[in-house]
Design a protein around this motif. Structure first.
Motif, mmCIF file in Angstrom:
data_model
loop_
_atom_site.group_PDB
_atom_site.id
_atom_site.type_symbol
_atom_site.label_atom_id
_atom_site.label_comp_id
_atom_site.label_asym_id
_atom_site.label_seq_id
_atom_site.Cartn_x
_atom_site.Cartn_y
_atom_site.Cartn_z
ATOM 1 N N GLY A 1 0.815 -1.216 0.000
ATOM 2 C CA GLY A 1 0.000 0.000 0.000
ATOM 3 C C GLY A 1 0.843 1.258 0.000
ATOM 4 N N SER A 2 0.379 2.228 0.779
ATOM 5 C CA SER A 2 1.014 3.554 0.811
ATOM 6 C C SER A 2 2.532 3.527 0.987
ATOM 7 N N LEU A 3 3.001 2.623 1.838
ATOM 8 C CA LEU A 3 4.426 2.627 2.172
ATOM 9 C C LEU A 3 5.272 1.759 1.246
ATOM 10 N N ALA B 1 3.874 2.661 13.208
ATOM 11 C CA ALA B 1 3.662 2.559 14.653
ATOM 12 C C ALA B 1 2.172 2.647 14.978
ATOM 13 N N ASP B 2 1.423 3.394 14.130
ATOM 14 C CA ASP B 2 -0.015 3.529 14.342
ATOM 15 C C ASP B 2 -0.724 2.176 14.354
ATOM 16 N N TRP B 3 -0.390 1.326 13.381
ATOM 17 C CA TRP B 3 -1.085 0.038 13.291
ATOM 18 C C TRP B 3 -0.609 -0.952 14.331
ATOM 19 N N THR C 1 -2.691 12.453 8.498
ATOM 20 C CA THR C 1 -2.278 13.551 7.635
ATOM 21 C C THR C 1 -0.767 13.566 7.503
ATOM 22 N N GLU C 2 -0.321 13.764 6.299
ATOM 23 C CA GLU C 2 1.128 13.849 6.078
ATOM 24 C C GLU C 2 1.471 15.277 5.646
ATOM 25 N N THR C 3 1.043 15.649 4.447
ATOM 26 C CA THR C 3 1.342 16.999 3.970
ATOM 27 C C THR C 3 0.230 17.988 4.353
HETATM 28 N N1 LIG Z 1 0.666 9.860 3.152
HETATM 29 C C1 LIG Z 1 0.361 8.719 3.734
HETATM 30 N N2 LIG Z 1 -0.836 8.193 3.586
HETATM 31 C C2 LIG Z 1 -1.193 7.044 4.166
HETATM 32 N N3 LIG Z 1 -0.415 6.326 4.962
HETATM 33 C C3 LIG Z 1 0.806 6.789 5.151
HETATM 34 C C4 LIG Z 1 1.267 7.985 4.558
HETATM 35 N N4 LIG Z 1 2.518 8.156 4.934
HETATM 36 C C5 LIG Z 1 2.795 7.125 5.740
HETATM 37 N N5 LIG Z 1 1.768 6.299 5.891
HETATM 38 C C6 LIG Z 1 1.725 5.094 6.727
HETATM 39 O O1 LIG Z 1 1.442 3.980 5.926
HETATM 40 C C7 LIG Z 1 0.773 2.984 6.680
HETATM 41 C C8 LIG Z 1 -0.358 2.457 5.875
HETATM 42 O O2 LIG Z 1 -1.301 3.439 5.621
HETATM 43 P P1 LIG Z 1 -2.842 3.064 5.496
HETATM 44 O O3 LIG Z 1 -3.258 2.372 6.724
HETATM 45 O O4 LIG Z 1 -3.553 4.294 5.093
HETATM 46 O O5 LIG Z 1 -2.890 2.039 4.366
HETATM 47 P P2 LIG Z 1 -2.670 2.291 2.849
HETATM 48 O O6 LIG Z 1 -1.483 1.507 2.491
HETATM 49 O O7 LIG Z 1 -2.627 3.736 2.595
HETATM 50 O O8 LIG Z 1 -3.930 1.678 2.212
HETATM 51 P P3 LIG Z 1 -5.399 2.295 2.088
HETATM 52 O O9 LIG Z 1 -5.558 2.572 0.644
HETATM 53 O O10 LIG Z 1 -6.299 1.245 2.599
HETATM 54 O O11 LIG Z 1 -5.430 3.521 2.927
HETATM 55 C C9 LIG Z 1 0.371 3.631 7.993
HETATM 56 O O12 LIG Z 1 1.191 3.108 9.021
HETATM 57 C C10 LIG Z 1 0.631 5.094 7.769
HETATM 58 O O13 LIG Z 1 1.053 5.733 8.957
#
Ligand SMILES: Nc1ncnc2c1ncn2[C@@H]1O[C@H](COP(=O)(O)OP(=O)(O)OP(=O)(O)O)[C@@H](O)[C@H]1O
Ligand SMILES: O=P(O)(O)OC[C@H]1O[C@H](OP(=O)(O)OP(=O)(O)O)[C@H](O)[C@@H]1O
Ligand SMILES: [Mg+2]
Length: 290
Positions: free
Chosen positions: A11-13, A70-72, A162-164
């Motif tokens: 995903g995001s990371l 760390a959140d998850w 929130t990031e940015t």
């Molecule tokens: N800009 C960002 N957006 C989302 N997550 C981020 C971002 N930067 C870092 N992360 C980290 O990425 C991890 C995964 O994020 P998230 O739980 O939103 O899942 P995802 O991979 O974005 O998938 P989904 O599309 O379901 O949101 C989290 O631990 C989050 O803190």
């Protein structure tokens, strides 16, 4: 052959992680639809896991170690070992924040105003704990995503990542408080940590990962300096420890080499030139191991 089972976040990371591993010296290839990427190290077996699930796989020992937010880890309440925090997010090298936010024109000003209100979030357990610690009873509902769009139609407030800050702004939301800060963590299973071979492998990875993260904001700088300008140039120059100074042949002055933040390099390079430095070259770094 002994193997270390390693989980990478899907995903995001994902992209930022693969890039970080590349700088660490590992080439990871992810083919579409497959959850089992390849890596150029026979001692490591990788698989992609959703960050929300990562710590549970690690806690149970299905994988030895993994990268997730760390959140998850907190949300799942998993009993794991945090090997190292690696501050990188999807777009920047910063921590991310889970914030409590309300529509811009909402009357809600602080967490205390949320009594009996409705809040949507993906981070239900952390939010519940946060409110309980502040004596607030509210109706927390799980959100499957697109949470920013839910206030004010479905809920009064949201707790969202929130990031940015651009998603908050784009959806006319006002941030009230930070519920938690989070960064990426390299986590390990307790039993794997007690196994000497696995622990060494994990520690080695942690060192390389950390080195790659630190290196992203640093550059190397080399220059030649005539003897008469040495003192003036050194005054301008920060270094990780101390700059390396080597004499040039035939008494032609000195070669100086140092490592510094790219933002510092950018501002001092013209000053170094004016102070007498010549042939200044700047180069990117893959890893900085302190
Ligand atoms: N800009 C960002 N957006 C989302 N997550 C981020 C971002 N930067 C870092 N992360 C980290 O990425 C991890 C995964 O994020 P998230 O739980 O939103 O899942 P995802 O991979 O974005 O998938 P989904 O599309 O379901 O949101 C989290 O631990 C989050 O803190
Ligand atoms: O402060 P910003 O830089 O705007 O980032 C925050 C946004 O990024 C995440 O969404 P993501 O990109 O993971 O997409 P998603 O909606 O699929 O979760 C998060 O859920 C926010 O919506
Ligand atoms: Mg997301």
């Amino acid at each position: 052959m002994k193997k270390l089972f390693l989980g990478l976040p899907k995903g995001s990371l994902q992209e930022a992680t693969v890039e970080m591993m590349k700088k660490s010296g590992y080439s990871v290839h992810i083919s579409p639809r497959s959850y089992y990427p390849t890596i150029d190290d026979d001692e490591i077996s990788v698989r992609l896991i959703r960050p929300q699930d990562m710590s549970r796989y690690v806690e149970k020992g299905i994988i030895d170690a993994g990268l997730t937010g760390a959140d998850w880890v907190k949300e799942a309440g998993s009993d794991i070992r945090v090997v190292v925090s690696l501050v990188y997010a999807k777009q920047q090298l910063t921590k991310v924040r889970w914030v409590l936010a309300v529509p811009e024109h909402s009357a809600i000003r602080s967490v205390g105003d949320l009594q009996n209100k409705k809040i949507a979030t993906e981070l239900v357990n952390v939010t519940r704990q946060y409110l309980a610690e502040r004596g607030v009873v509210a109706d927390i509902e799980f959100s499957h995503g697109a949470t920013e769009a839910k206030a004010p139609d479905l809920v009064d407030a949201i707790v969202e990542l929130t990031e940015t800050g651009s998603s908050m702004k784009a959806n006319n939301l006002r941030v009230i408080e930070t519920v938690m800060e989070s960064s990426t963590q390299f986590i390990a299973n307790h039993h794997a940590w007690k196994d000497e071979w696995k622990r060494t492998k994990i520690e080695n990875l942690a060192m390389l990962f950390e080195g790659a993260i630190i290196a992203r904001v640093k550059v190397g700088l080399k220059m030649n300096v005539p003897a008469g300008s040495l003192e003036q140039v050194l005054m301008k120059l920060p270094a990780l420890r101390k700059p390396t100074i080597s004499p040039l042949s035939e008494g032609a002055g000195y070669a100086i080499e140092t490592v510094l933040d790219e933002t510092v390099a950018r501002s001092i390079t013209p000053e170094l030139k004016r102070a007498g430095a010549e042939g200044i070259i700047e180069y990117p770094l893959n890893k900085v191991i302190l």
